[in-house]
Design a protein around this motif. Structure first.
Motif, PDB file in Angstrom:
ATOM      1  N   CYS A 221      38.004-106.434  33.796  1.00  0.00           N
ATOM      2  CA  CYS A 221      39.163-105.972  34.565  1.00  0.00           C
ATOM      3  C   CYS A 221      39.017-104.501  34.921  1.00  0.00           C
ATOM      4  O   CYS A 221      39.226-104.107  36.072  1.00  0.00           O
ATOM      5  CB  CYS A 221      40.436-106.215  33.756  1.00  0.00           C
ATOM      6  SG  CYS A 221      41.951-105.582  34.532  1.00  0.00           S
ATOM      7  N   ASP A 222      38.639-103.691  33.931  1.00  0.00           N
ATOM      8  CA  ASP A 222      38.430-102.264  34.188  1.00  0.00           C
ATOM      9  C   ASP A 222      37.302-102.035  35.187  1.00  0.00           C
ATOM     10  O   ASP A 222      37.255-101.005  35.861  1.00  0.00           O
ATOM     11  CB  ASP A 222      38.126-101.529  32.885  1.00  0.00           C
ATOM     12  CG  ASP A 222      39.337-101.476  31.952  1.00  0.00           C
ATOM     13  OD1 ASP A 222      40.478-101.606  32.459  1.00  0.00           O
ATOM     14  OD2 ASP A 222      39.151-101.328  30.727  1.00  0.00           O
TER      15      ASP A 222
ATOM     16  N   CYS B  48      41.412-109.523  35.444  1.00  0.00           N
ATOM     17  CA  CYS B  48      42.716-108.902  35.186  1.00  0.00           C
ATOM     18  C   CYS B  48      43.812-109.953  35.092  1.00  0.00           C
ATOM     19  O   CYS B  48      44.659-109.911  34.184  1.00  0.00           O
ATOM     20  CB  CYS B  48      43.048-107.902  36.291  1.00  0.00           C
ATOM     21  SG  CYS B  48      42.067-106.384  36.275  1.00  0.00           S
ATOM     22  N   GLU B  49      43.782-110.915  36.005  1.00  0.00           N
ATOM     23  CA  GLU B  49      44.823-111.947  36.004  1.00  0.00           C
ATOM     24  C   GLU B  49      44.704-112.840  34.768  1.00  0.00           C
ATOM     25  O   GLU B  49      45.714-113.152  34.112  1.00  0.00           O
ATOM     26  CB  GLU B  49      44.722-112.789  37.271  1.00  0.00           C
ATOM     27  CG  GLU B  49      45.808-113.842  37.375  1.00  0.00           C
ATOM     28  CD  GLU B  49      45.788-114.575  38.697  1.00  0.00           C
ATOM     29  OE1 GLU B  49      46.627-115.480  38.879  1.00  0.00           O
ATOM     30  OE2 GLU B  49      44.926-114.255  39.556  1.00  0.00           O
TER      31      GLU B  49
ATOM     32  N   TRP C 240      43.257-112.123  31.909  1.00  0.00           N
ATOM     33  CA  TRP C 240      43.596-111.311  30.732  1.00  0.00           C
ATOM     34  C   TRP C 240      45.110-111.132  30.632  1.00  0.00           C
ATOM     35  O   TRP C 240      45.699-111.238  29.551  1.00  0.00           O
ATOM     36  CB  TRP C 240      42.887-109.963  30.834  1.00  0.00           C
ATOM     37  CG  TRP C 240      43.105-109.053  29.657  1.00  0.00           C
ATOM     38  CD1 TRP C 240      43.089-109.384  28.330  1.00  0.00           C
ATOM     39  CD2 TRP C 240      43.368-107.645  29.716  1.00  0.00           C
ATOM     40  NE1 TRP C 240      43.331-108.275  27.557  1.00  0.00           N
ATOM     41  CE2 TRP C 240      43.500-107.192  28.368  1.00  0.00           C
ATOM     42  CE3 TRP C 240      43.488-106.734  30.743  1.00  0.00           C
ATOM     43  CZ2 TRP C 240      43.759-105.864  28.060  1.00  0.00           C
ATOM     44  CZ3 TRP C 240      43.728-105.408  30.434  1.00  0.00           C
ATOM     45  CH2 TRP C 240      43.859-104.985  29.099  1.00  0.00           C
ATOM     46  N   GLY C 241      45.751-110.884  31.768  1.00  0.00           N
ATOM     47  CA  GLY C 241      47.197-110.717  31.773  1.00  0.00           C
ATOM     48  C   GLY C 241      47.925-111.951  31.273  1.00  0.00           C
ATOM     49  O   GLY C 241      48.898-111.861  30.509  1.00  0.00           O
TER      50      GLY C 241
ATOM     51  N   GLU D 208      38.955-107.582  29.369  1.00  0.00           N
ATOM     52  CA  GLU D 208      39.483-106.237  29.603  1.00  0.00           C
ATOM     53  C   GLU D 208      38.436-105.355  30.270  1.00  0.00           C
ATOM     54  O   GLU D 208      38.736-104.602  31.206  1.00  0.00           O
ATOM     55  CB  GLU D 208      39.934-105.610  28.286  1.00  0.00           C
ATOM     56  CG  GLU D 208      40.557-104.230  28.455  1.00  0.00           C
ATOM     57  CD  GLU D 208      41.055-103.650  27.146  1.00  0.00           C
ATOM     58  OE1 GLU D 208      41.611-102.534  27.177  1.00  0.00           O
ATOM     59  OE2 GLU D 208      40.894-104.313  26.096  1.00  0.00           O
TER      60      GLU D 208
ATOM     61  N   ARG E 257      50.763-104.725  33.090  1.00  0.00           N
ATOM     62  CA  ARG E 257      49.773-103.802  33.662  1.00  0.00           C
ATOM     63  C   ARG E 257      48.573-104.574  34.211  1.00  0.00           C
ATOM     64  O   ARG E 257      48.102-104.300  35.321  1.00  0.00           O
ATOM     65  CB  ARG E 257      49.312-102.809  32.594  1.00  0.00           C
ATOM     66  CG  ARG E 257      48.172-101.903  33.064  1.00  0.00           C
ATOM     67  CD  ARG E 257      47.683-100.965  31.976  1.00  0.00           C
ATOM     68  NE  ARG E 257      46.493-100.233  32.394  1.00  0.00           N
ATOM     69  CZ  ARG E 257      45.256-100.706  32.306  1.00  0.00           C
ATOM     70  NH1 ARG E 257      45.044-101.918  31.803  1.00  0.00           N
ATOM     71  NH2 ARG E 257      44.232 -99.983  32.708  1.00  0.00           N
ATOM     72  N   ALA E 258      48.069-105.545  33.450  1.00  0.00           N
ATOM     73  CA  ALA E 258      46.895-106.309  33.890  1.00  0.00           C
ATOM     74  C   ALA E 258      47.203-107.105  35.157  1.00  0.00           C
ATOM     75  O   ALA E 258      46.413-107.127  36.105  1.00  0.00           O
ATOM     76  CB  ALA E 258      46.436-107.239  32.777  1.00  0.00           C
TER      77      ALA E 258
ATOM     78  N   ALA F 248      39.521-108.817  39.868  1.00  0.00           N
ATOM     79  CA  ALA F 248      40.907-109.288  39.946  1.00  0.00           C
ATOM     80  C   ALA F 248      41.096-110.540  39.098  1.00  0.00           C
ATOM     81  O   ALA F 248      42.132-110.702  38.447  1.00  0.00           O
ATOM     82  CB  ALA F 248      41.274-109.572  41.399  1.00  0.00           C
TER      83      ALA F 248
ATOM     84  N   LEU G 185      47.366-104.798  38.139  1.00  0.00           N
ATOM     85  CA  LEU G 185      46.038-104.426  38.650  1.00  0.00           C
ATOM     86  C   LEU G 185      45.475-105.542  39.522  1.00  0.00           C
ATOM     87  O   LEU G 185      44.929-105.280  40.603  1.00  0.00           O
ATOM     88  CB  LEU G 185      45.091-104.132  37.484  1.00  0.00           C
ATOM     89  CG  LEU G 185      45.348-102.852  36.692  1.00  0.00           C
ATOM     90  CD1 LEU G 185      44.452-102.799  35.450  1.00  0.00           C
ATOM     91  CD2 LEU G 185      45.100-101.622  37.567  1.00  0.00           C
ATOM     92  N   ALA G 186      45.606-106.796  39.067  1.00  0.00           N
ATOM     93  CA  ALA G 186      45.112-107.935  39.850  1.00  0.00           C
ATOM     94  C   ALA G 186      45.862-108.057  41.165  1.00  0.00           C
ATOM     95  O   ALA G 186      45.274-108.345  42.215  1.00  0.00           O
ATOM     96  CB  ALA G 186      45.239-109.220  39.037  1.00  0.00           C
TER      97      ALA G 186
END
Length: 281
Positions: free
Chosen positions: A45-46, A53-54, A56-57, A42, A71-72, A50, A75-76
């Motif tokens: 990602c913040d 984020c991917e 984590w998603g 996380e 959301r994650a 990318a 962002l990616a």
């Protein structure tokens, strides 16, 4: 007395250090743990990763944390990850959010993703647009193929000898989704040398196999008194086996206006990969 005091001084100092040692070790451990602590997905990602984020998603999807996963992945996707756009679009599509699924799937489609194209076909099916779904499935067969490629071919004329051919093929999506091909061909064998413009059509049976035919026309570059015409007019029929955007292997037969007939074997490579190979030779 003096000697005892002299000994007591170092002894007392050593005892004090031994008593302080656990505290010093504890402080060192805390300091080390703070320095070497690995950031979470996380946090990465913040920070603009990318990949984080991917990843984590996808973990959030496994945990059924749908909104956070969306959301994650979003962002990616916004950072340029085609696979994240595809994952977000598929997830929204599976939940029945057709309008929400279209935007990320379109982004992946614009990056020439076959999977995204097929997902858009499913989306159009869900909307009841049969023609739209059929169009996307038509495009999916060829969307990931190279737009421009170099091809080197070996030619075996039936009148003897061995020849070679070099092709530059252009097959953009705008020309019936890479079905129409334009190019330049240089051919040489023991009896003839020619430079030709080419136009052809390839029919994608699957995403890796396509029979094709093309016409060749151009001047002969050698001077042969036995030749009936200075212009080469020929045709080829064959089949191609594609390896996605990398290139293809092709084989078939060709013939020319001067009566020559030949068998050929061809290997095509995406133009960017061709330049990379040449740069390392």
């Amino acid at each position: 007395m003096v000697a005892a005091q002299a000994l007591r001084g170092p002894h007392a100092s050593s005892v004090r250090w031994l008593l302080l040692l656990p505290c010093l070790l504890a402080v060192a451990c805390v300091t080390t743990s703070e320095v070497t602590r690995v950031p979470t997905l996380e946090e990465k990602c913040d920070g603009g990763s990318a990949w984080a984020c991917e990843t984590w998603g996808k973990q959030l999807q496994v945990d059924n944390r749908t909104e956070e996963a969306d959301r994650a992945l979003g962002l990616a996707c916004a950072m340029g990850s085609t696979s994240a756009c595809l994952s977000q679009g598929r997830d929204r599509l599976s939940r029945g959010d057709l309008d929400g699924a279209e935007s990320p799937l379109r982004k992946a489609y614009d990056e020439e993703s076959e999977e995204a194209t097929l997902a858009l076909a499913d989306l159009e099916d869900a909307r009841g647009d049969v023609a739209g779904a059929a169009h996307f499935r038509y495009e999916a067969l060829s969307i990931d193929k190279s737009t421009t490629e170099f091809a080197l071919g070996w030619r075996v004329p039936f009148d003897g000898g061995m020849g070679m051919a070099l092709d530059v093929n252009v097959q953009p999506m705008g020309l019936k989704a890479r079905r129409l091909t334009l190019g330049v061909n240089a051919s040489v064998d023991p009896r003839r040398v020619s430079l030709n413009a080419t136009v052809g059509y390839q029919h994608f049976v699957t995403n890796w196999f396509a029979p094709y035919a093309r016409a060749l026309v151009g001047p002969y570059l050698d001077d042969s008194p036995s030749r009936r015409a200075p212009i080469n007019l020929g045709a080829e029929v064959g089949m191609k086996f594609f390896a996605g955007p990398i290139g293809h292997l092709g084989t078939g037969f060709g013939t020319s206006l001067d009566g020559s007939t030949y068998y050929f074997l061809q290997a095509g490579l995406d133009w960017v990969l061709t330049l990379v190979v040449l740069a390392h030779m």
